[in-house]
Write an enzyme that holds these catalytic residues in place. Structure first.
Site, PDB file in Angstrom:
ATOM      1  N   HIS A   1      67.791  -3.267   6.925  1.00  0.00           N
ATOM      2  CA  HIS A   1      67.335  -2.657   5.672  1.00  0.00           C
ATOM      3  C   HIS A   1      68.508  -2.396   4.721  1.00  0.00           C
ATOM      4  CE1 HIS A   1      68.926   1.343   6.731  1.00  0.00           C
ATOM      5  NE2 HIS A   1      68.553   1.048   7.970  1.00  0.00           N
TER       6      HIS A   1
ATOM      7  N   HIS B   1      76.700 -17.732   2.655  1.00  0.00           N
ATOM      8  CA  HIS B   1      76.046 -18.598   3.658  1.00  0.00           C
ATOM      9  C   HIS B   1      76.017 -17.857   4.991  1.00  0.00           C
ATOM     10  CE1 HIS B   1      75.164 -22.784   5.292  1.00  0.00           C
ATOM     11  NE2 HIS B   1      75.291 -22.034   6.373  1.00  0.00           N
TER      12      HIS B   1
END
Length: 211
Positions: free
Chosen positions: A139, A148
């Site tokens: 979260h 990436h």
């Protein structure tokens, strides 16, 4: 109907092609027109893929073209994406249907997300981020432009990955840690404290690598 063009026809490009045909928009919002690659024979010996229709440098955008960039190198992803953007290209997102975007997750454009990833509550993901399979974002994670995340990597809650960060396979970043711009985290590494800009860290716990 849009015509999707995949930038890069090497190994990662072939994987992104399969992602494209597995996404909900295939044959509804877009079809795959082909690849752009300066190596005209990049698909030699491979079957069941669309053709290479030219290079990014030479391609002239036509009506209904849309793009994704399937280059595993952040440096070259950024280079070729900016090159085609300067020609007026529009990018779409490819998000595998098995991936979960939880409440209030916000994503940019040019996003590529492979199978079975979890983007948890209140995450923010910038433009042109790549997320490979089985990635878990805790979260309130923030991932900035161009980054990436390789397969099975994980971020805890409130992690920040600044622009152009690379997490290699199975890298784990603990909650509230910041990985600064251009840093690389090695495969299977455990990041327990902030990572400075532009360095490579590796190990458990992750420490700076000097080459």
């Amino acid at each position: 109907m849009k015509n999707l063009i995949i930038i890069g026809a090497r190994g990662f490009g072939r994987e992104v092609y399969d992602l494209a045909i597995q996404c909900a928009g295939f044959n509804i919002e877009y079809v795959v027109k082909g690849f752009l690659d300066d190596k005209a024979d990049a698909l030699a010996g491979f079957e069941n893929y669309p053709e290479i229709i030219g290079s990014v440098e030479d391609y002239e955008i036509v009506e209904n073209d849309v793009f994704v960039c399937a280059l595993g190198s952040i440096k070259w992803k950024k280079h070729y994406t900016e090159l085609i953007l300067n020609k007026g290209a529009q990018f779409i997102n490819l998000i595998h249907p098995s991936t979960t975007l939880n409440t209030n997750a916000v994503v940019g454009v040019g996003l590529i997300v492979f199978m079975n990833s979890n983007i948890s509550n209140d995450c923010t993901i910038g433009d042109f981020v790549t997320i490979q399979g089985y990635v878990g974002l805790g979260h309130d994670t923030r991932i900035d432009k161009w980054s990436h995340l390789s397969a099975y990597s994980f971020t805890g809650g409130f992690v920040v990955l600044e622009e152009e960060v690379l997490l290699n396979t199975r890298a784990t970043v603990l909650p509230h840690v910041i990985v600064r711009k251009g840093a690389t985290v090695g495969a299977s590494s455990l990041v327990i404290k902030n990572v400075k800009e532009g360095i490579t860290v590796f190990g458990v716990p992750a420490k700076k690598l000097d080459f």
